[in-house]
Scaffold this active site. Structure first.
Site, PDB file in Angstrom:
ATOM      1  N   TYR A   1       0.860  -1.183   0.000  1.00  0.00           N
ATOM      2  CA  TYR A   1       0.000   0.000   0.000  1.00  0.00           C
ATOM      3  C   TYR A   1       0.900   1.238   0.000  1.00  0.00           C
ATOM      4  O   TYR A   1       0.857   2.086   0.874  1.00  0.00           O
ATOM      5  CB  TYR A   1      -0.927  -0.022   1.221  1.00  0.00           C
TER       6      TYR A   1
ATOM      7  N   SER B   1       3.300   3.684  -3.126  1.00  0.00           N
ATOM      8  CA  SER B   1       3.067   4.616  -4.238  1.00  0.00           C
ATOM      9  C   SER B   1       2.009   4.065  -5.210  1.00  0.00           C
ATOM     10  O   SER B   1       0.970   4.680  -5.430  1.00  0.00           O
ATOM     11  CB  SER B   1       4.395   4.884  -4.949  1.00  0.00           C
TER      12      SER B   1
ATOM     13  N   HIS C   1       5.663  -3.812 -13.132  1.00  0.00           N
ATOM     14  CA  HIS C   1       6.978  -3.620 -13.764  1.00  0.00           C
ATOM     15  C   HIS C   1       7.531  -5.022 -13.972  1.00  0.00           C
ATOM     16  O   HIS C   1       7.325  -5.911 -13.136  1.00  0.00           O
ATOM     17  CB  HIS C   1       7.863  -2.789 -12.826  1.00  0.00           C
TER      18      HIS C   1
ATOM     19  N   GLY D   1       2.775   6.707  -8.904  1.00  0.00           N
ATOM     20  CA  GLY D   1       1.552   6.244  -8.251  1.00  0.00           C
ATOM     21  C   GLY D   1       0.582   7.362  -7.858  1.00  0.00           C
ATOM     22  O   GLY D   1      -0.605   7.303  -8.204  1.00  0.00           O
TER      23      GLY D   1
ATOM     24  N   GLU E   1      15.367  29.851 -12.378  1.00  0.00           N
ATOM     25  CA  GLU E   1      15.765  29.637 -13.772  1.00  0.00           C
ATOM     26  C   GLU E   1      15.946  28.164 -14.129  1.00  0.00           C
ATOM     27  O   GLU E   1      15.499  27.718 -15.179  1.00  0.00           O
ATOM     28  CB  GLU E   1      17.091  30.394 -14.027  1.00  0.00           C
TER      29      GLU E   1
HETATM   30  N1  LIG Z   1       6.451   4.157  -7.794  1.00  0.00           N
HETATM   31  C1  LIG Z   1       5.926   4.293  -9.025  1.00  0.00           C
HETATM   32  O1  LIG Z   1       5.390   5.342  -9.370  1.00  0.00           O
HETATM   33  C2  LIG Z   1       5.927   3.140 -10.013  1.00  0.00           C
HETATM   34  C3  LIG Z   1       5.565   3.369 -11.367  1.00  0.00           C
HETATM   35  C4  LIG Z   1       5.422   2.270 -12.225  1.00  0.00           C
HETATM   36  C5  LIG Z   1       5.672   0.990 -11.742  1.00  0.00           C
HETATM   37  N2  LIG Z   1       6.070   0.813 -10.444  1.00  0.00           N
HETATM   38  C6  LIG Z   1       6.281  -0.535  -9.955  1.00  0.00           C
HETATM   39  O2  LIG Z   1       5.284  -0.800  -8.973  1.00  0.00           O
HETATM   40  C7  LIG Z   1       5.798  -1.734  -7.999  1.00  0.00           C
HETATM   41  C8  LIG Z   1       5.641  -1.135  -6.622  1.00  0.00           C
HETATM   42  O3  LIG Z   1       6.488  -0.017  -6.542  1.00  0.00           O
HETATM   43  P1  LIG Z   1       6.159   1.213  -5.572  1.00  0.00           P
HETATM   44  O4  LIG Z   1       7.152   2.289  -5.900  1.00  0.00           O
HETATM   45  O5  LIG Z   1       4.704   1.500  -5.604  1.00  0.00           O
HETATM   46  O6  LIG Z   1       6.522   0.563  -4.179  1.00  0.00           O
HETATM   47  P2  LIG Z   1       6.627   1.295  -2.768  1.00  0.00           P
HETATM   48  O7  LIG Z   1       8.069   1.457  -2.403  1.00  0.00           O
HETATM   49  O8  LIG Z   1       5.801   2.537  -2.733  1.00  0.00           O
HETATM   50  O9  LIG Z   1       5.958   0.167  -1.867  1.00  0.00           O
HETATM   51  C9  LIG Z   1       5.838   0.416  -0.537  1.00  0.00           C
HETATM   52  C10 LIG Z   1       4.867  -0.588   0.058  1.00  0.00           C
HETATM   53  O10 LIG Z   1       5.381  -1.918  -0.067  1.00  0.00           O
HETATM   54  C11 LIG Z   1       5.253  -2.601   1.155  1.00  0.00           C
HETATM   55  N3  LIG Z   1       6.616  -2.977   1.592  1.00  0.00           N
HETATM   56  C12 LIG Z   1       7.722  -2.194   1.666  1.00  0.00           C
HETATM   57  N4  LIG Z   1       8.776  -2.892   2.094  1.00  0.00           N
HETATM   58  C13 LIG Z   1       8.347  -4.128   2.304  1.00  0.00           C
HETATM   59  C14 LIG Z   1       8.984  -5.327   2.754  1.00  0.00           C
HETATM   60  N5  LIG Z   1      10.276  -5.347   3.071  1.00  0.00           N
HETATM   61  N6  LIG Z   1       8.220  -6.437   2.836  1.00  0.00           N
HETATM   62  C15 LIG Z   1       6.919  -6.433   2.484  1.00  0.00           C
HETATM   63  N7  LIG Z   1       6.263  -5.335   2.077  1.00  0.00           N
HETATM   64  C16 LIG Z   1       6.973  -4.201   1.975  1.00  0.00           C
HETATM   65  C17 LIG Z   1       4.509  -1.672   2.087  1.00  0.00           C
HETATM   66  O11 LIG Z   1       3.140  -1.944   1.952  1.00  0.00           O
HETATM   67  C18 LIG Z   1       4.710  -0.304   1.538  1.00  0.00           C
HETATM   68  O12 LIG Z   1       3.640   0.549   1.700  1.00  0.00           O
HETATM   69  C19 LIG Z   1       7.236  -1.996  -8.418  1.00  0.00           C
HETATM   70  O13 LIG Z   1       7.256  -3.132  -9.229  1.00  0.00           O
HETATM   71  C20 LIG Z   1       7.605  -0.748  -9.239  1.00  0.00           C
HETATM   72  O14 LIG Z   1       8.650  -0.962 -10.171  1.00  0.00           O
HETATM   73  C21 LIG Z   1       6.190   1.853  -9.575  1.00  0.00           C
HETATM   74 MG   LIG Z   2      10.469   2.064 -12.976  1.00  0.00          MG
END
Ligand SMILES: NC(=O)c1ccc[n+]([C@@H]2O[C@H](COP(=O)([O-])OP(=O)(O)OC[C@H]3O[C@@H](n4cnc5c(N)ncnc54)[C@H](O)[C@@H]3O)[C@@H](O)[C@H]2O)c1
Ligand SMILES: [Mg+2]
Ligand SMILES: CC(C)(O)[C@@H](O)C(=O)O
Ligand SMILES: [Mg+2]
Length: 332
Positions: free
Chosen positions: A25, A27, A108, A134, A227
């Site tokens: 839960y 990004s 991803h 996100g 700038e």
């Molecule tokens: N961040 C982006 O905007 C974005 C964009 C496109 C794709 N993605 C992909 O989406 C996926 C999630 O990325 P994100 O950036 O949303 O992740 P994130 O870093 O925001 O995820 C955090 C969440 O993961 C859980 N978490 C964190 N550490 C943990 C652990 N050690 N064990 C279990 N749960 C844990 C917790 O629920 C936490 O809220 C990835 O595959 C990423 O490449 C992300």
């Molecule tokens: Mg990426």
């Protein structure tokens, strides 16, 4: 031109009776869970610990569950925890507990493309990769729009994997903007390239280098910030709305001439060669290897890099100017 899928190509019916477990839960997890729920789908949240994400999910109307309980009777399991966490989560909390044949879904391609997760043969494995952060996925959805995405299918046991990927893309709002069918390989390599070379790495270093050059030459840091960092948003917004030509049309002829000549002197063939080198490191798996090693050591480079940026002059100046700058933003 690639086929662009929109709302008319995606039907929620194919997943409307399925139980969807969103793991994480953060990004993307927060945005997907809320958008899918608002699209009328049956979403549960799976988390490892009862920490900050747990509280947030609870405060936002979900009843989070421990991962192993969430996946037990889920039909669709979506991995939205950090890429480096997914393999352990898969091995320890998903694989032993999931329903046979449940779908495995990614945002991803990293873990599948580089072989960190080996899915069972009887699961559909597919991806919906938003091409934006996100919080923007949520913000655009709430405003009636969506962030574009890529979809890809790694395993199609049911024969419906693409339809389901498009349905989820619709549920998060992506088909309102446009969705392209790709492969896990193409998504992984282009996504890593984009974030390293321009979206995160390139643009950040370009802003810092331009800001620091002006300050080193004795110009006021506030002038340098306006700038080289603040105005970038306005020019990128013009590109977003009207293309590069539209941006060029909005700036002065002096800026057009200076930009068209000096731009190529700064971003020259050497830079393009290094872009190819960066892409090669991604394609060969060298970057993935290095990132896995860095993560295993506790991410010292990420932690130190972030702390250096947080303590930089440009960030201090930005923090001082931000309240004022925000007041000037259009109110709509
Ligand atoms: N961040 C982006 O905007 C974005 C964009 C496109 C794709 N993605 C992909 O989406 C996926 C999630 O990325 P994100 O950036 O949303 O992740 P994130 O870093 O925001 O995820 C955090 C969440 O993961 C859980 N978490 C964190 N550490 C943990 C652990 N050690 N064990 C279990 N749960 C844990 C917790 O629920 C936490 O809220 C990835 O595959 C990423 O490449 C992300
Ligand atoms: Mg990426
Ligand atoms: C938002 C980005 C940079 O596009 C995404 O790819 C990520 O990894 O966070
Ligand atoms: Mg990306």
């Amino acid at each position: 031109m690639s086929k662009i899928f929109t709302d008319k190509d995606a039907n929620l019916d194919v997943i409307k009776d399925k139980k969807i477990a969103v793991l994480g839960y953060g990004s993307q997890g927060r945005a997907w869970a809320q958008n899918l729920k608002d699209s009328g789908l049956n979403v549960i949240i799976g988390l490892e610990r009862e920490g900050k994400s747990w509280e947030l999910a609870k405060n936002e109307g979900f009843t989070p569950m421990h991962t192993k309980d969430a996946v037990r009777d889920a039909d669709i399991i979506i991995f939205l925890v950090p890429d480096m966490v997914q393999r352990t989560l898969w091995l320890e909390s998903v694989k032993p507990y999931m329903k046979k044949g449940a779908d495995l879904v990614f945002a991803h391609g990293f873990n599948i493309h580089y072989g960190l997760i080996q899915p069972p043969n009887d699961s559909d494995v597919y991806m919906i990769a938003p091409k934006g952060p996100g919080p923007t996925v949520r913000e655009y959805y709430k405003a009636g729009g969506g962030v574009p995405a890529l979809v890809a299918v790694h395993q199609d046991v049911s024969g419906k994997a693409l339809q389901k990927a498009l349905a989820i893309a619709r549920g998060i709002g992506a088909t309102r903007a446009g969705v392209i069918h790709t492969t896990f390989k193409e998504e992984t390599e282009t996504d890593l390239f984009g974030e390293q070379v321009i979206l995160v790495g390139g643009i950040m270093e370009l802003m810092k280098a331009a800001f620091e050059t002006l300050v080193e030459e004795g110009y006021q840091p506030e002038v340098a910030y306006f700038e080289t960092i603040n105005e970038l948003k306005m020019l990128v917004d013009l590109v977003y709305e009207k293309g590069i030509t539209g941006m060029l049309k909005a700036v002065s002829d002096t800026a057009k001439y200076g930009g068209l000549t000096v731009g190529k002197f700064i971003i020259n063939q050497d830079v393009r060669n290094r872009m190819k080198e960066a892409l090669q490191r991604i394609k060969s798996g060298k970057f993935a290897e290095e990132w896995i090693e860095e993560y295993g050591k506790g991410m010292p480079t990420v932690i130190n890099g972030l702390s250096q940026i947080q303590n930089s002059l440009e960030e201090k100046i930005g923090a001082q100017l931000r309240d004022l700058i925000q007041k000037g933003k259009p109110k709509s």
